[in-house]
Design an enzyme around this catalytic site. Structure first.
Site, PDB file in Angstrom:
ATOM      1  N   GLY A 210       0.597  -1.042  -0.072  1.00  0.00           N
ATOM      2  CA  GLY A 210      -0.021  -0.031   0.047  1.00  0.00           C
ATOM      3  C   GLY A 210       0.899   1.360  -0.077  1.00  0.00           C
TER       4      GLY A 210
ATOM      5  N   ASP B  69      10.577  -7.020  -2.420  1.00  0.00           N
ATOM      6  CA  ASP B  69       9.385  -7.369  -1.870  1.00  0.00           C
ATOM      7  C   ASP B  69       9.214  -8.897  -2.335  1.00  0.00           C
ATOM      8  OD1 ASP B  69       6.714  -8.099  -0.952  1.00  0.00           O
ATOM      9  OD2 ASP B  69       6.097  -6.190  -1.233  1.00  0.00           O
TER      10      ASP B  69
ATOM     11  N   ASN C 145      -5.039  -7.374  -1.591  1.00  0.00           N
ATOM     12  CA  ASN C 145      -4.133  -6.145  -1.840  1.00  0.00           C
ATOM     13  C   ASN C 145      -4.586  -5.235  -2.452  1.00  0.00           C
ATOM     14  OD1 ASN C 145      -1.490  -8.411  -2.216  1.00  0.00           O
ATOM     15  ND2 ASN C 145      -2.120  -7.659  -0.182  1.00  0.00           N
TER      16      ASN C 145
ATOM     17  N   ARG D  95      -5.881  -1.357  -2.213  1.00  0.00           N
ATOM     18  CA  ARG D  95      -5.014  -0.150  -1.925  1.00  0.00           C
ATOM     19  C   ARG D  95      -3.690   0.016  -2.611  1.00  0.00           C
ATOM     20  NH1 ARG D  95      -4.259  -3.381   2.495  1.00  0.00           N
ATOM     21  NH2 ARG D  95      -1.901  -3.526   3.299  1.00  0.00           N
TER      22      ARG D  95
ATOM     23  N   LYS E 263       5.697  -9.286  -6.167  1.00  0.00           N
ATOM     24  CA  LYS E 263       5.118  -7.763  -6.499  1.00  0.00           C
ATOM     25  C   LYS E 263       6.416  -6.843  -6.875  1.00  0.00           C
ATOM     26  CE  LYS E 263       2.096  -7.660  -2.467  1.00  0.00           C
ATOM     27  NZ  LYS E 263       1.707  -7.194  -1.180  1.00  0.00           N
TER      28      LYS E 263
ATOM     29  N   ASP F  92       5.347  -3.703   6.412  1.00  0.00           N
ATOM     30  CA  ASP F  92       3.833  -3.886   6.654  1.00  0.00           C
ATOM     31  C   ASP F  92       4.189  -4.768   8.221  1.00  0.00           C
ATOM     32  OD1 ASP F  92       4.450  -6.460   5.682  1.00  0.00           O
ATOM     33  OD2 ASP F  92       2.543  -6.690   4.571  1.00  0.00           O
ATOM     34  N   ASN F  93       5.323  -5.088   8.543  1.00  0.00           N
ATOM     35  CA  ASN F  93       5.527  -5.788   9.816  1.00  0.00           C
ATOM     36  C   ASN F  93       6.634  -5.250  10.699  1.00  0.00           C
ATOM     37  OD1 ASN F  93       7.884  -7.630   9.275  1.00  0.00           O
ATOM     38  ND2 ASN F  93       6.737  -7.443   7.598  1.00  0.00           N
TER      39      ASN F  93
ATOM     40  N   CYS G 174      -3.291  -4.362   9.419  1.00  0.00           N
ATOM     41  CA  CYS G 174      -4.191  -3.773   8.471  1.00  0.00           C
ATOM     42  C   CYS G 174      -5.401  -4.855   8.136  1.00  0.00           C
ATOM     43  CB  CYS G 174      -3.624  -3.185   7.028  1.00  0.00           C
ATOM     44  SG  CYS G 174      -2.691  -1.568   7.653  1.00  0.00           S
TER      45      CYS G 174
ATOM     46  N   CYS H  23       7.063 -29.125  15.711  1.00  0.00           N
ATOM     47  CA  CYS H  23       8.247 -29.260  15.337  1.00  0.00           C
ATOM     48  C   CYS H  23       8.880 -30.084  16.424  1.00  0.00           C
ATOM     49  CB  CYS H  23       8.989 -28.351  14.597  1.00  0.00           C
ATOM     50  SG  CYS H  23       9.545 -27.048  15.577  1.00  0.00           S
TER      51      CYS H  23
END
Lengths: 93, 354, 354, 93
Positions: C37, C58, C66, C69, C82, C126-127, C188, C317
């Site tokens: 975004g 990315d 997605n 936006r 992307k 975004d993180n 988001c 695991c």
């Protein structure tokens, strides 16, 4: 005598900062100017004083005068510490 | 709705949004006038958000000088009509949206028919003439109008002419600027514009459209947002709750055109820095002329190479009306050329010398 | 320069810009991390303005969710990387710009090599994990970093880590937020985001890049801009002139992953709302397992259909490390699925029951 | 007696408006809240009072406290009419 004049001066005049936007920046040749006005001057008298000093302003036909971020009418009063902004039209897109 | 949910769930999840707001967007129609620096981002975001119908009006073609801020276009698009190119690209971005291109110039003759089909109109134009035309037509038609304008590092945004439930409408552009002397306000070609400002203001316009349609957030109705991309200062100026204007007919502001009177022309014509261009018809030309080139007004746009970039081009016609139009066309297409109109035209010329 | 002038004259004409600033842009290289975004508008405007080299990092692929936006993509691009799609489209917009795609995930192992090639880095991630990684790497490498972040209707922008002429650097992300509990901050996908906010904040990031490179305007160094798209209020908070942090090694904040301990799992496993997924290797699986499906961690991204959208998926695991990674992968790809990690893994399970 | 208490109260306590951003809006369940503090309280005591009333705030690990649009240090004083803003981290992109 000096003190009398000083107090007289302080009582009757105020200095107002006028912020310029858009082409008003070019007209003032600065992002803001200081203007001396009589106490409690009206927006109309501010406009007259400005246009006397900066005749190009008059040629814009219209521009927005905002006092403390509100649209100001010609008859509104301006007080010391008020923030005056001159916002002319903008055409680009 | 499952398909739509997949695409829009990140906005449907917003507080106060929900499926109802998404449906309102899908049922809404928005007309964007001007697909330049402001129109491109506005259209990109209204398309991605899923507005049902988007009309795009621009008679102009993409030129290289637009590309620094008009992000929908590339060099391959130069010469093509902006509305057509934009619709083609936006359709790929969201095929569910219906796009309607208007490739003609917005005029007093067609503006009411075009805006009648839309719920919201967005003013992304780049000249005062169309701004006033659109504003007055929107007010007369009772359409909300999202206004945006940019110059150098500064932009303005507002939402005009929203109906109050209690009757009456919020202010419009003429409340702010009743009239304007366009000759005194430099445009982006003269003073420049930073591309990111176009992006910010265009996105703010799309944002106002979304808020208006979905009925979320505080709109800019009755307010003017002024933003400076250099200092990042932004202010919202309160204009008022009700318009004080009473617009009932189109009152198109005449664009002031630089002109020259015959006395001055006669002085300057001695030198070699002046080129005359007659823009009258073939018939008129044959009857009488005062020299120079002949390009009828209707053919000027296709013959702009006749405008000499190194001279003052003096357009003339019979009265000065068509030559003023010619100056507008030449100045828009060739902003660096000098073009003036012969004041009073040949009618006055003949009066004095005939 | 003639060709460039045709494309860029409307920004060259700006006061304080000129041909020198345009040349600085053409000589500059900018890395955009995250092409979501924020990355889309940032890249569109840096491309149109004529930045010389633009790197785009990315690892993720375009997904339908997605598109509301991320305006560079359409439905035809879903499933494609992307960075690759963005570079292809941006090249058409401005073929004079050199684009460098990075399709891998940014990690502690590659971040220094990648950012070393660039003058300015833009954080469009975004993180929190990547934000801290990028911030710390930029500080250690002495690179200015343009930060942007969004949630619902609110966004933040800043310019971190600018060198003072007198020595020292301006504040960075850890001056603002030394550490964060990611589990407490909705993203988001959970809380939603209005697309126009992404556009406004991304354009503001591109604007900071242009100002920094061309040395015009007042930058956001030492400041944080906070913007609300619902009220249109924006404020600039002063952080300070010098950083108080002393970052010398990468101190990647561990992303908190939802987990379940064996006591609770044993209770819940009686019901039918739990699905076990073993993410160990074939060898480990053969030696011993506690049931459920088997999807080795390395193959999880290609086998996300094994994650049951209607159940709580308990990844396990040996130690809980790989299963935590599996939860991150599953949650990012399928944000609506429930995924938890078995705390302590089979090592602890065996300790108690063996 | 009442007047005494009133003057006492006015002297020692102040009401501060705290603006909420991001997830702090959810935690306060409002875009702003009123907080009663002793006069000239520090940012640290503001933080303590807030986290007592809203324990989720503490779980954020860190959030920015801005007083009059400036980053506030724990030892800074807060005065009547100061504008306090709580700005938590934001992750989206």
């Amino acid at each position: 005598m000096f003190l009398y004049l000083l107090s007289h001066y302080l009582k009757f005049f105020m200095t107002i900062t006028v912020l310029a936007f858009g082409v008003a920046k070019d007209i003032f040749n600065a992002p803001s100017i200081q203007l001396e006005l009589v106490n409690d001057a009206t927006v109309m008298s501010l406009k007259y004083t400005l246009e006397q000093q900066y005749p190009r302003l008059k040629q814009l036909s219209s521009y927005l005068i905002a006092v403390n971020n509100e649209y100001a009418l010609p008859e509104d009063y301006i007080h010391q510490r008020d923030e005056v902004a001159i916002i002319p039209p903008v055409s680009g897109g | 709705m499952t398909n739509d949910w997949a695409r829009y769930h990140c906005q449907i999840a917003l507080p106060g949004f929900g499926e109802a707001a998404q449906q309102r967007l899908q049922q809404a129609s928005v007309l964007i006038v001007g697909m330049g620096g402001l129109g491109c981002p506005t259209a990109l975001y209204l398309t991605s958000a899923g507005v049902g119908t988007i009309g795009i009006a621009d008679f102009d073609t993409v030129s290289e000088g637009n590309l620094h801020r008009q992000v929908l276009y590339g060099p391959d698009d130069t010469g093509s009509n902006k509305a057509a190119v934009a619709c083609r690209k936006l359709r790929q971005q969201n095929p569910a949206v219906e796009f309607v291109p208007y490739e003609q110039r917005l005029t007093a003759a067609n503006v009411f028919d075009i805006i009648a089909k839309y719920d919201v109109v967005v003013d992304c134009t780049d000249n005062f003439e169309t701004r006033y035309l659109l504003n007055d037509a929107a007010v007369i038609s009772g359409k909300p109008l999202v206004y945006g304008a940019i110059y150098q590092f500064e932009g303005q945004v507002a939402l005009w002419n929203v109906a109050h439930q209690s009757g009456g409408r919020t202010p419009n552009y003429r409340d702010l600027y009743p009239k304007v002397n366009a000759a005194q306000i430099p445009n982006c070609t003269q003073g420049g514009v930073i591309p990111t400002l176009a992006g910010i203001i265009g996105c703010l316009q799309a944002n106002e459209v979304l808020k208006y349609i979905t009925q979320t957030g505080e709109s800019l109705a009755g307010k003017l947002l002024v933003f400076d991309a250099q200092t990042l200062q932004s202010r919202v100026v309160k204009i008022g709750t009700l318009t004080k204007t009473n617009i009932t007919t189109l009152l198109v502001a005449a664009e002031e055109v630089p002109d020259i009177d015959q006395t001055e022309l006669k002085k300057r014509i001695q030198g070699d820095d002046v080129q005359l261009i007659d823009v009258r018809t073939e018939e008129e030309r044959l009857a009488h002329h005062i020299g120079g080139k002949h390009v009828p007004l209707s053919e000027l746009e296709n013959n702009l190479h006749e405008v000499d970039p190194n001279k003052t081009n003096v357009f003339y016609c019979a009265s000065g009306k068509r030559s003023a139009e010619a100056v507008k066309i030449a100045s828009r297409a060739l902003p660096d050329s000098k073009a003036v109109s012969l004041k009073g035209g040949l009618n006055e010329w003949l009066d004095e010398n005939g």
